[in-house]
Write an enzyme that holds these catalytic residues in place. Structure first.
Site, PDB file in Angstrom:
ATOM      1  N   LYS A  11       0.823  -1.216   0.000  1.00  0.00           N
ATOM      2  CA  LYS A  11       0.000   0.000   0.000  1.00  0.00           C
ATOM      3  C   LYS A  11       0.863   1.275   0.000  1.00  0.00           C
ATOM      4  O   LYS A  11       2.076   1.210   0.235  1.00  0.00           O
ATOM      5  CB  LYS A  11      -0.944  -0.037   1.211  1.00  0.00           C
ATOM      6  CG  LYS A  11      -1.986  -1.181   1.133  1.00  0.00           C
ATOM      7  CD  LYS A  11      -2.986  -1.103   2.296  1.00  0.00           C
ATOM      8  CE  LYS A  11      -4.034  -2.211   2.210  1.00  0.00           C
ATOM      9  NZ  LYS A  11      -5.069  -2.082   3.281  1.00  0.00           N
ATOM     10  N   TYR A  51     -12.368  -2.371  -3.682  1.00  0.00           N
ATOM     11  CA  TYR A  51     -12.925  -2.530  -2.338  1.00  0.00           C
ATOM     12  C   TYR A  51     -14.455  -2.406  -2.339  1.00  0.00           C
ATOM     13  O   TYR A  51     -15.041  -2.001  -1.323  1.00  0.00           O
ATOM     14  CB  TYR A  51     -12.317  -1.499  -1.398  1.00  0.00           C
ATOM     15  CG  TYR A  51     -10.947  -1.870  -0.866  1.00  0.00           C
ATOM     16  CD1 TYR A  51     -10.782  -3.010  -0.071  1.00  0.00           C
ATOM     17  CD2 TYR A  51      -9.824  -1.097  -1.117  1.00  0.00           C
ATOM     18  CE1 TYR A  51      -9.530  -3.357   0.448  1.00  0.00           C
ATOM     19  CE2 TYR A  51      -8.574  -1.437  -0.610  1.00  0.00           C
ATOM     20  CZ  TYR A  51      -8.439  -2.570   0.173  1.00  0.00           C
ATOM     21  OH  TYR A  51      -7.214  -2.908   0.691  1.00  0.00           O
ATOM     22  N   PHE A  59     -15.859   3.487   6.771  1.00  0.00           N
ATOM     23  CA  PHE A  59     -14.463   3.805   6.465  1.00  0.00           C
ATOM     24  C   PHE A  59     -14.162   3.803   4.967  1.00  0.00           C
ATOM     25  O   PHE A  59     -13.022   4.038   4.563  1.00  0.00           O
ATOM     26  CB  PHE A  59     -13.518   2.841   7.198  1.00  0.00           C
ATOM     27  CG  PHE A  59     -13.736   1.373   6.894  1.00  0.00           C
ATOM     28  CD1 PHE A  59     -13.227   0.800   5.729  1.00  0.00           C
ATOM     29  CD2 PHE A  59     -14.435   0.563   7.779  1.00  0.00           C
ATOM     30  CE1 PHE A  59     -13.424  -0.544   5.449  1.00  0.00           C
ATOM     31  CE2 PHE A  59     -14.635  -0.782   7.501  1.00  0.00           C
ATOM     32  CZ  PHE A  59     -14.128  -1.336   6.330  1.00  0.00           C
ATOM     33  N   ARG A  87      -1.742 -14.141   4.639  1.00  0.00           N
ATOM     34  CA  ARG A  87      -2.468 -13.493   5.751  1.00  0.00           C
ATOM     35  C   ARG A  87      -1.666 -13.638   7.057  1.00  0.00           C
ATOM     36  O   ARG A  87      -1.633 -12.717   7.874  1.00  0.00           O
ATOM     37  CB  ARG A  87      -3.870 -14.101   5.922  1.00  0.00           C
ATOM     38  CG  ARG A  87      -4.803 -13.924   4.728  1.00  0.00           C
ATOM     39  CD  ARG A  87      -5.336 -12.534   4.516  1.00  0.00           C
ATOM     40  NE  ARG A  87      -6.223 -12.062   5.551  1.00  0.00           N
ATOM     41  CZ  ARG A  87      -6.966 -10.952   5.457  1.00  0.00           C
ATOM     42  NH1 ARG A  87      -6.934 -10.215   4.342  1.00  0.00           N
ATOM     43  NH2 ARG A  87      -7.739 -10.558   6.431  1.00  0.00           N
ATOM     44  N   THR A  93      -5.482  -6.767  10.746  1.00  0.00           N
ATOM     45  CA  THR A  93      -5.810  -5.524  10.040  1.00  0.00           C
ATOM     46  C   THR A  93      -5.326  -4.291  10.811  1.00  0.00           C
ATOM     47  O   THR A  93      -4.756  -3.371  10.233  1.00  0.00           O
ATOM     48  CB  THR A  93      -7.342  -5.427   9.841  1.00  0.00           C
ATOM     49  OG1 THR A  93      -7.803  -6.641   9.241  1.00  0.00           O
ATOM     50  CG2 THR A  93      -7.712  -4.251   8.962  1.00  0.00           C
ATOM     51  N   ARG A 104       2.527  -6.096   9.224  1.00  0.00           N
ATOM     52  CA  ARG A 104       1.793  -4.940   9.763  1.00  0.00           C
ATOM     53  C   ARG A 104       2.352  -4.500  11.112  1.00  0.00           C
ATOM     54  O   ARG A 104       2.431  -3.297  11.389  1.00  0.00           O
ATOM     55  CB  ARG A 104       0.299  -5.249   9.831  1.00  0.00           C
ATOM     56  CG  ARG A 104      -0.356  -5.153   8.441  1.00  0.00           C
ATOM     57  CD  ARG A 104      -1.739  -5.725   8.413  1.00  0.00           C
ATOM     58  NE  ARG A 104      -2.486  -5.328   7.203  1.00  0.00           N
ATOM     59  CZ  ARG A 104      -3.616  -5.903   6.817  1.00  0.00           C
ATOM     60  NH1 ARG A 104      -4.137  -6.884   7.530  1.00  0.00           N
ATOM     61  NH2 ARG A 104      -4.230  -5.508   5.719  1.00  0.00           N
ATOM     62  N   ASN A 114      -2.073   0.528   6.634  1.00  0.00           N
ATOM     63  CA  ASN A 114      -1.634  -0.745   7.227  1.00  0.00           C
ATOM     64  C   ASN A 114      -0.781  -1.596   6.287  1.00  0.00           C
ATOM     65  O   ASN A 114      -0.786  -2.823   6.374  1.00  0.00           O
ATOM     66  CB  ASN A 114      -2.828  -1.509   7.821  1.00  0.00           C
ATOM     67  CG  ASN A 114      -3.849  -1.925   6.786  1.00  0.00           C
ATOM     68  OD1 ASN A 114      -3.687  -1.650   5.607  1.00  0.00           O
ATOM     69  ND2 ASN A 114      -4.884  -2.603   7.229  1.00  0.00           N
ATOM     70  N   HIS A 117      -2.154  -5.348   1.543  1.00  0.00           N
ATOM     71  CA  HIS A 117      -3.427  -6.058   1.354  1.00  0.00           C
ATOM     72  C   HIS A 117      -3.104  -7.487   0.957  1.00  0.00           C
ATOM     73  O   HIS A 117      -2.138  -7.728   0.234  1.00  0.00           O
ATOM     74  CB  HIS A 117      -4.263  -5.432   0.233  1.00  0.00           C
ATOM     75  CG  HIS A 117      -5.325  -6.372  -0.286  1.00  0.00           C
ATOM     76  ND1 HIS A 117      -6.532  -6.541   0.346  1.00  0.00           N
ATOM     77  CD2 HIS A 117      -5.318  -7.255  -1.324  1.00  0.00           C
ATOM     78  CE1 HIS A 117      -7.235  -7.471  -0.308  1.00  0.00           C
ATOM     79  NE2 HIS A 117      -6.515  -7.919  -1.322  1.00  0.00           N
ATOM     80  N   GLU A 128      -9.672 -10.905  -7.496  1.00  0.00           N
ATOM     81  CA  GLU A 128      -8.750  -9.775  -7.358  1.00  0.00           C
ATOM     82  C   GLU A 128      -7.591  -9.862  -8.349  1.00  0.00           C
ATOM     83  O   GLU A 128      -7.136  -8.841  -8.875  1.00  0.00           O
ATOM     84  CB  GLU A 128      -8.222  -9.728  -5.917  1.00  0.00           C
ATOM     85  CG  GLU A 128      -9.327  -9.383  -4.920  1.00  0.00           C
ATOM     86  CD  GLU A 128      -8.866  -9.443  -3.468  1.00  0.00           C
ATOM     87  OE1 GLU A 128      -7.689  -9.800  -3.218  1.00  0.00           O
ATOM     88  OE2 GLU A 128      -9.676  -9.121  -2.584  1.00  0.00           O
TER      89      GLU A 128
HETATM   90  P1  RTP Z   1      -7.186  -5.713   3.231  1.00  0.00           P
HETATM   91  O1  RTP Z   1      -8.483  -6.079   2.566  1.00  0.00           O
HETATM   92  O2  RTP Z   1      -6.704  -4.326   2.885  1.00  0.00           O
HETATM   93  O3  RTP Z   1      -6.140  -6.764   3.031  1.00  0.00           O
HETATM   94  O4  RTP Z   1      -7.382  -5.699   4.797  1.00  0.00           O
HETATM   95  P2  RTP Z   1      -8.160  -6.747   5.693  1.00  0.00           P
HETATM   96  O5  RTP Z   1      -8.687  -7.875   4.849  1.00  0.00           O
HETATM   97  O6  RTP Z   1      -7.269  -7.083   6.826  1.00  0.00           O
HETATM   98  O7  RTP Z   1      -9.355  -5.858   6.216  1.00  0.00           O
HETATM   99  P3  RTP Z   1     -10.783  -5.565   5.565  1.00  0.00           P
HETATM  100  O8  RTP Z   1     -11.820  -5.873   6.583  1.00  0.00           O
HETATM  101  O9  RTP Z   1     -10.910  -6.221   4.213  1.00  0.00           O
HETATM  102  O10 RTP Z   1     -10.754  -3.986   5.371  1.00  0.00           O
HETATM  103  C1  RTP Z   1     -10.119  -3.389   4.249  1.00  0.00           C
HETATM  104  C2  RTP Z   1      -9.316  -2.199   4.716  1.00  0.00           C
HETATM  105  O11 RTP Z   1     -10.212  -1.208   5.203  1.00  0.00           O
HETATM  106  C3  RTP Z   1      -9.615  -0.542   6.311  1.00  0.00           C
HETATM  107  N1  RTP Z   1     -10.456  -0.674   7.486  1.00  0.00           N
HETATM  108  N2  RTP Z   1     -10.680   0.294   8.305  1.00  0.00           N
HETATM  109  N3  RTP Z   1     -11.609   1.892  10.451  1.00  0.00           N
HETATM  110  C4  RTP Z   1     -11.961   0.615  10.384  1.00  0.00           C
HETATM  111  O12 RTP Z   1     -12.664   0.087  11.208  1.00  0.00           O
HETATM  112  C5  RTP Z   1     -11.471  -0.181   9.265  1.00  0.00           C
HETATM  113  N4  RTP Z   1     -11.739  -1.443   9.035  1.00  0.00           N
HETATM  114  C6  RTP Z   1     -11.088  -1.754   7.909  1.00  0.00           C
HETATM  115  C7  RTP Z   1      -8.266  -1.165   6.571  1.00  0.00           C
HETATM  116  O13 RTP Z   1      -7.272  -0.352   5.992  1.00  0.00           O
HETATM  117  C8  RTP Z   1      -8.354  -2.500   5.863  1.00  0.00           C
HETATM  118  O14 RTP Z   1      -7.090  -2.924   5.426  1.00  0.00           O
HETATM  119 MG    MG Z   2      -9.833  -7.576   3.110  1.00  0.00          MG
END
Ligand code: RTP
Ligand code: MG
Length: 141
Positions: A11, A51, A59, A87, A93, A104, A114, A117, A128
């Site tokens: 990122k 996304y 968010f 992962r 996250t 991370r 963070n 991805h 994706e």
């Molecule tokens: P990613 O998709 O980026 O790999 O991250 P992830 O699976 O660990 O998390 P995901 O639930 O898919 O969320 C995508 C991205 O959105 C942001 N986020 N912010 N403020 C919040 O509560 C919140 N929750 C998620 C994070 O940057 C996350 O990587």
């Molecule tokens: Mg995700």
């Protein structure tokens, strides 16, 4: 275990910190082969489409703003159990909850910035990967 592919994005925060190489080294040391890779600057449409599952989340706007704030490195990783293996390397996250030694924990600043991805399932990975790469851009070993 099966050989899988997963989509990884380094990122904008991690690109800005000059840790592309350190992150790639972790993939390689863990036995994940980088079989496709490019640097791109996402626009609102490309980042928002990526996304789309989070479109209704509070968010979402910040997420798109962050993902378009600078170049990212998009890559396909291939290896045994690649989706979960990546992962595990990434960590939680929220970097404050990420296990010590994860990408991370070591490189991320916040839940928004963070560092990386990674696809969360083989189904997401297939979707994706085709969102960013044509078949002929992927070079299996
Ligand atoms: P990613 O998709 O980026 O790999 O991250 P992830 O699976 O660990 O998390 P995901 O639930 O898919 O969320 C995508 C991205 O959105 C942001 N986020 N912010 N403020 C919040 O509560 C919140 N929750 C998620 C994070 O940057 C996350 O990587
Ligand atoms: Mg995700």
């Amino acid at each position: 275990m099966a050989v899988e592919r997963t989509l990884s994005i380094i990122k904008p925060d991690a690109v800005a910190k000059n840790v592309i190489g350190e992150i790639n080294a972790r993939f390689e040391k863990a036995g994940l082969n980088i079989v496709a890779m490019k640097m791109v600057k996402l626009d609102d449409e490309k980042a928002g489409g990526f996304y789309a599952e989070h479109k209704e989340r509070p968010f979402f706007k910040d997420l798109v703003e962050f993902m378009t704030s600078g170049p990212v490195v998009v890559q396909v990783l291939e290896g045994e159990n690649a989706v979960m293996a990546n992962r595990d390397l990434m960590g939680a996250t929220n970097p404050q909850e990420a296990a010590a030694g994860t990408i991370r924990a070591d490189f991320a600043n916040s839940i928004d910035a963070n560092a990386v991805h990674g696809s969360d399932s083989t189904e997401s990975a297939a979707r994706e990967i085709s969102y960013f790469f044509a078949d002929e851009e992927i070079c299996p070993r």
